[in-house]
Design a protein around this motif. Structure first.
Motif, PDB file in Angstrom:
ATOM      1  N   ILE A   9      -6.276 -23.318 -18.074  1.00 36.86           N
ATOM      2  CA  ILE A   9      -6.841 -22.071 -17.692  1.00 36.86           C
ATOM      3  C   ILE A   9      -7.441 -21.341 -19.102  1.00 36.86           C
ATOM      4  O   ILE A   9      -8.502 -20.951 -19.087  1.00 36.86           O
ATOM      5  N   ALA A  10      -6.538 -21.269 -20.013  1.00 37.99           N
ATOM      6  CA  ALA A  10      -7.083 -20.622 -21.377  1.00 37.99           C
ATOM      7  C   ALA A  10      -8.511 -21.435 -21.857  1.00 37.99           C
ATOM      8  O   ALA A  10      -9.194 -20.792 -22.256  1.00 37.99           O
ATOM      9  N   ASN A  11      -8.062 -22.941 -21.730  1.00 42.88           N
ATOM     10  CA  ASN A  11      -9.591 -23.480 -21.934  1.00 42.88           C
ATOM     11  C   ASN A  11     -10.904 -23.254 -21.123  1.00 42.88           C
ATOM     12  O   ASN A  11     -11.848 -23.143 -21.695  1.00 42.88           O
ATOM     13  N   GLU A  12     -10.471 -23.220 -19.982  1.00 44.15           N
ATOM     14  CA  GLU A  12     -11.509 -22.693 -18.900  1.00 44.15           C
ATOM     15  C   GLU A  12     -12.036 -21.319 -19.346  1.00 44.15           C
ATOM     16  O   GLU A  12     -13.428 -21.118 -19.473  1.00 44.15           O
ATOM     17  N   LEU A  13     -11.158 -20.531 -19.726  1.00 46.83           N
ATOM     18  CA  LEU A  13     -11.760 -19.164 -19.956  1.00 46.83           C
ATOM     19  C   LEU A  13     -12.459 -19.159 -21.543  1.00 46.83           C
ATOM     20  O   LEU A  13     -13.372 -18.469 -21.643  1.00 46.83           O
ATOM     21  N   HIS A  14     -12.071 -19.857 -22.307  1.00 52.50           N
ATOM     22  CA  HIS A  14     -12.750 -19.899 -23.533  1.00 52.50           C
ATOM     23  C   HIS A  14     -13.960 -20.533 -23.314  1.00 52.50           C
ATOM     24  O   HIS A  14     -15.156 -20.049 -24.021  1.00 52.50           O
ATOM     25  N   HIS A  15     -14.043 -21.588 -22.545  1.00 55.06           N
ATOM     26  CA  HIS A  15     -15.458 -22.234 -22.141  1.00 55.06           C
ATOM     27  C   HIS A  15     -16.337 -20.989 -21.604  1.00 55.06           C
ATOM     28  O   HIS A  15     -17.640 -20.872 -21.872  1.00 55.06           O
ATOM     29  N   LEU A  31     -13.934 -18.781  -9.507  1.00 56.64           N
ATOM     30  CA  LEU A  31     -13.879 -19.851  -8.425  1.00 56.64           C
ATOM     31  C   LEU A  31     -14.212 -21.190  -8.840  1.00 56.64           C
ATOM     32  O   LEU A  31     -13.827 -22.162  -8.323  1.00 56.64           O
ATOM     33  N   GLU A  32     -14.799 -21.308 -10.246  1.00 59.14           N
ATOM     34  CA  GLU A  32     -15.194 -22.621 -10.486  1.00 59.14           C
ATOM     35  C   GLU A  32     -13.747 -23.349 -11.108  1.00 59.14           C
ATOM     36  O   GLU A  32     -13.950 -24.451 -11.087  1.00 59.14           O
ATOM     37  N   PHE A  33     -12.773 -22.413 -11.271  1.00 61.66           N
ATOM     38  CA  PHE A  33     -11.502 -23.354 -11.761  1.00 61.66           C
ATOM     39  C   PHE A  33     -10.307 -22.609 -11.070  1.00 61.66           C
ATOM     40  O   PHE A  33      -9.114 -23.248 -11.652  1.00 61.66           O
ATOM     41  N   ASP A  34     -10.241 -21.503 -10.513  1.00 54.93           N
ATOM     42  CA  ASP A  34      -9.097 -21.214 -10.091  1.00 54.93           C
ATOM     43  C   ASP A  34      -8.518 -21.431  -8.632  1.00 54.93           C
ATOM     44  O   ASP A  34      -7.560 -20.950  -8.101  1.00 54.93           O
ATOM     45  N   GLN A  35      -9.270 -22.475  -7.935  1.00 51.44           N
ATOM     46  CA  GLN A  35      -8.785 -22.935  -6.731  1.00 51.44           C
ATOM     47  C   GLN A  35      -8.042 -24.314  -6.743  1.00 51.44           C
ATOM     48  O   GLN A  35      -8.722 -25.187  -7.068  1.00 51.44           O
ATOM     49  N   MET A  36      -6.820 -24.318  -6.648  1.00 48.31           N
ATOM     50  CA  MET A  36      -6.046 -25.792  -6.953  1.00 48.31           C
ATOM     51  C   MET A  36      -5.872 -26.450  -5.938  1.00 48.31           C
ATOM     52  O   MET A  36      -5.459 -27.473  -5.957  1.00 48.31           O
ATOM     53  N   HIS A  37      -6.259 -25.964  -4.668  1.00 53.11           N
ATOM     54  CA  HIS A  37      -5.866 -26.766  -3.243  1.00 53.11           C
ATOM     55  C   HIS A  37      -7.054 -27.545  -3.134  1.00 53.11           C
ATOM     56  O   HIS A  37      -8.156 -27.404  -3.644  1.00 53.11           O
ATOM     57  N   TYR A  38      -6.918 -28.319  -2.062  1.00 51.69           N
ATOM     58  CA  TYR A  38      -7.979 -29.242  -1.352  1.00 51.69           C
ATOM     59  C   TYR A  38      -9.096 -28.254  -0.630  1.00 51.69           C
ATOM     60  O   TYR A  38      -8.573 -27.209  -0.084  1.00 51.69           O
ATOM     61  N   ASP A  39     -10.205 -28.472  -0.619  1.00 56.69           N
ATOM     62  CA  ASP A  39     -11.251 -27.774   0.189  1.00 56.69           C
ATOM     63  C   ASP A  39     -11.490 -26.515  -0.461  1.00 56.69           C
ATOM     64  O   ASP A  39     -12.545 -25.897   0.078  1.00 56.69           O
ATOM     65  N   GLY A  40     -11.039 -26.041  -1.428  1.00 60.03           N
ATOM     66  CA  GLY A  40     -11.222 -24.758  -1.983  1.00 60.03           C
ATOM     67  C   GLY A  40     -11.481 -23.452  -1.081  1.00 60.03           C
ATOM     68  O   GLY A  40     -10.374 -23.488  -0.285  1.00 60.03           O
ATOM     69  N   ILE A  41     -12.539 -22.715  -1.167  1.00 58.35           N
ATOM     70  CA  ILE A  41     -12.458 -21.555  -0.308  1.00 58.35           C
ATOM     71  C   ILE A  41     -12.541 -21.886   1.069  1.00 58.35           C
ATOM     72  O   ILE A  41     -12.401 -21.023   1.746  1.00 58.35           O
ATOM     73  N   ALA A  42     -13.130 -23.061   1.379  1.00 61.24           N
ATOM     74  CA  ALA A  42     -13.454 -23.369   2.959  1.00 61.24           C
ATOM     75  C   ALA A  42     -11.945 -23.408   3.515  1.00 61.24           C
ATOM     76  O   ALA A  42     -11.885 -23.178   4.660  1.00 61.24           O
ATOM     77  N   ALA A  43     -11.019 -23.883   2.800  1.00 61.92           N
ATOM     78  CA  ALA A  43      -9.680 -23.838   3.381  1.00 61.92           C
ATOM     79  C   ALA A  43      -9.297 -22.496   3.639  1.00 61.92           C
ATOM     80  O   ALA A  43      -8.510 -22.303   4.621  1.00 61.92           O
ATOM     81  N   LEU A  44      -9.534 -21.493   2.776  1.00 60.47           N
ATOM     82  CA  LEU A  44      -9.421 -20.047   2.898  1.00 60.47           C
ATOM     83  C   LEU A  44      -9.902 -19.361   4.190  1.00 60.47           C
ATOM     84  O   LEU A  44      -9.557 -18.628   4.927  1.00 60.47           O
ATOM     85  N   ASP A  45     -11.113 -20.010   4.327  1.00 65.48           N
ATOM     86  CA  ASP A  45     -11.915 -19.431   5.510  1.00 65.48           C
ATOM     87  C   ASP A  45     -11.435 -19.887   6.762  1.00 65.48           C
ATOM     88  O   ASP A  45     -11.252 -19.187   7.804  1.00 65.48           O
ATOM     89  N   GLY A  63       3.649 -18.865  -3.647  1.00 61.77           N
ATOM     90  CA  GLY A  63       3.212 -19.676  -4.821  1.00 61.77           C
ATOM     91  C   GLY A  63       1.874 -19.726  -5.096  1.00 61.77           C
ATOM     92  O   GLY A  63       1.060 -20.583  -5.248  1.00 61.77           O
ATOM     93  N   SER A  64       1.432 -18.531  -5.478  1.00 63.41           N
ATOM     94  CA  SER A  64       0.000 -18.026  -5.640  1.00 63.41           C
ATOM     95  C   SER A  64      -0.694 -18.632  -6.960  1.00 63.41           C
ATOM     96  O   SER A  64      -1.754 -18.434  -7.113  1.00 63.41           O
ATOM     97  N   GLY A  65       0.131 -19.409  -7.917  1.00 66.08           N
ATOM     98  CA  GLY A  65      -0.366 -20.109  -9.084  1.00 66.08           C
ATOM     99  C   GLY A  65      -1.319 -18.908  -9.900  1.00 66.08           C
ATOM    100  O   GLY A  65      -0.563 -17.721 -10.242  1.00 66.08           O
ATOM    101  N   TYR A  66      -2.380 -19.394 -10.176  1.00 68.97           N
ATOM    102  CA  TYR A  66      -3.381 -18.565 -11.057  1.00 68.97           C
ATOM    103  C   TYR A  66      -4.080 -17.512 -10.189  1.00 68.97           C
ATOM    104  O   TYR A  66      -4.956 -16.624 -10.589  1.00 68.97           O
ATOM    105  N   GLY A  67      -3.666 -17.335  -8.789  1.00 67.73           N
ATOM    106  CA  GLY A  67      -4.258 -16.043  -8.018  1.00 67.73           C
ATOM    107  C   GLY A  67      -5.573 -16.126  -7.481  1.00 67.73           C
ATOM    108  O   GLY A  67      -5.925 -15.441  -6.697  1.00 67.73           O
TER     109      GLY A  67
END
Length: 271
Positions: A9-15, A31-45, A63-67
């Motif tokens: 995540i630190a690398n992603e933020l640096h970028h 959203l480019e890097f904080d969704q660690m599960h499959y299907d991303g925000i579609a799964a949340l919808d 188990g919210s990870g990076y939130g």
């Protein structure tokens, strides 16, 4: 696991900060890097639809990870989220990311172990609990599900899980990979999973097999990460890249072997 470790995540933020200032960061950037599960925000919808989540309800992300899921739900659906994460470093980083996008009033980050949590403070507080690819790391399912049940509202509290399960008996090398690389000490079968939920007081259980879809997703993720290796190495460095590639390829192989199953589970607290 590699997907969380090694300063990813630190690398992603640096970028990200190479192109914009911290105060300019938006939810879309994260959203480019904080969704660690499959299907991303579609799964949340899907979770919102299945659990009939409404504005201002109280949601717990276990188990919210990076939130990422917590922030998205708070931002998109105007709900209040308590994000419970066992690993202190991840919880602190998640809190910082939440501050970047000014969602601190909607998302509360709690560094805690759900299996050991004193749930009296949260007794029947939450309308919905979500957990995405987390329960697979927790062997004590009885205490886990008991605690989750105790913090959900009776008769209306919903549980939305995305998780792995044992579809067919694992080979010895798969057991080793699951344990050592995926930090997954135990997986129930479908029938065992349902029985565990019933024992914890859940009913109206919908068990949706996601194996085929997740096999495709994991295969594409592994392939894309390899094809984009130059970009990813520039962002993360050779060592982190190799760890991530090994992780992605390991998950890909597990699903393709046909013994690992994926499930989307929806249940209601009935007692």
């Amino acid at each position: 696991m590699a997907i969380y470790g090694n300063g990813r995540i630190a690398n992603e933020l640096h970028h990200l900060f190479a192109n914009k200032k911290p105060e300019q960061v938006t939810i879309y950037d994260l959203l480019e890097f904080d969704q660690m599960h499959y299907d991303g925000i579609a799964a949340l919808d899907v979770a919102v639809e299945k659990c009939q989540i409404k504005e201002h309800q109280h949601i717990v992300d276990i188990g919210s990870g990076y939130g990422g899921p917590s922030r998205y739900l708070a931002w998109k659906y105007n709900v209040n989220v308590t994000a419970i994460e066992l690993q202190e470093e991840h919880s602190n980083q998640a809190n910082e990311l939440t501050k970047y996008v000014q969602l601190g009033s909607k998302v509360r980050h709690l560094n805690a172990d759900i299996s050991a949590l004193d749930t009296r403070e949260y007794n029947e507080k939450f309308h919905v609990a979500i957990s995405l690819l987390v329960f697979l790391h927790i062997p004590n399912r009885d205490q886990l599900l008991k605690n989750v049940s105790s913090i959900l509202k009776l008769s209306i509290g919903k549980l939305f899980i995305e998780d792995w399960y044992c579809k067919y008996s694992f080979l010895p090398e798969e057991v080793k990979c699951l344990s050592e690389k995926m930090l997954c000490p135990y997986l129930p079968t479908k029938d065992e999973y349902i029985e565990q939920l019933i024992s914890a007081g859940f009913g109206d259980i919908e068990f949706i097999d996601m194996t085929e879809s997740w096999t495709t997703i994991c295969s594409k993720r592994s392939e894309d990460f390899y094809l984009n290796r130059e970009i990813e190495i520039q962002k993360h460095g050779q060592s982190v890249y190799e760890d991530l590639l090994s992780f992605y390829q390991g998950v890909d192989k597990l699903f393709k072997n046909g013994h690992l199953g994926g499930a989307r589970i929806v249940a209601t607290k009935l007692r």
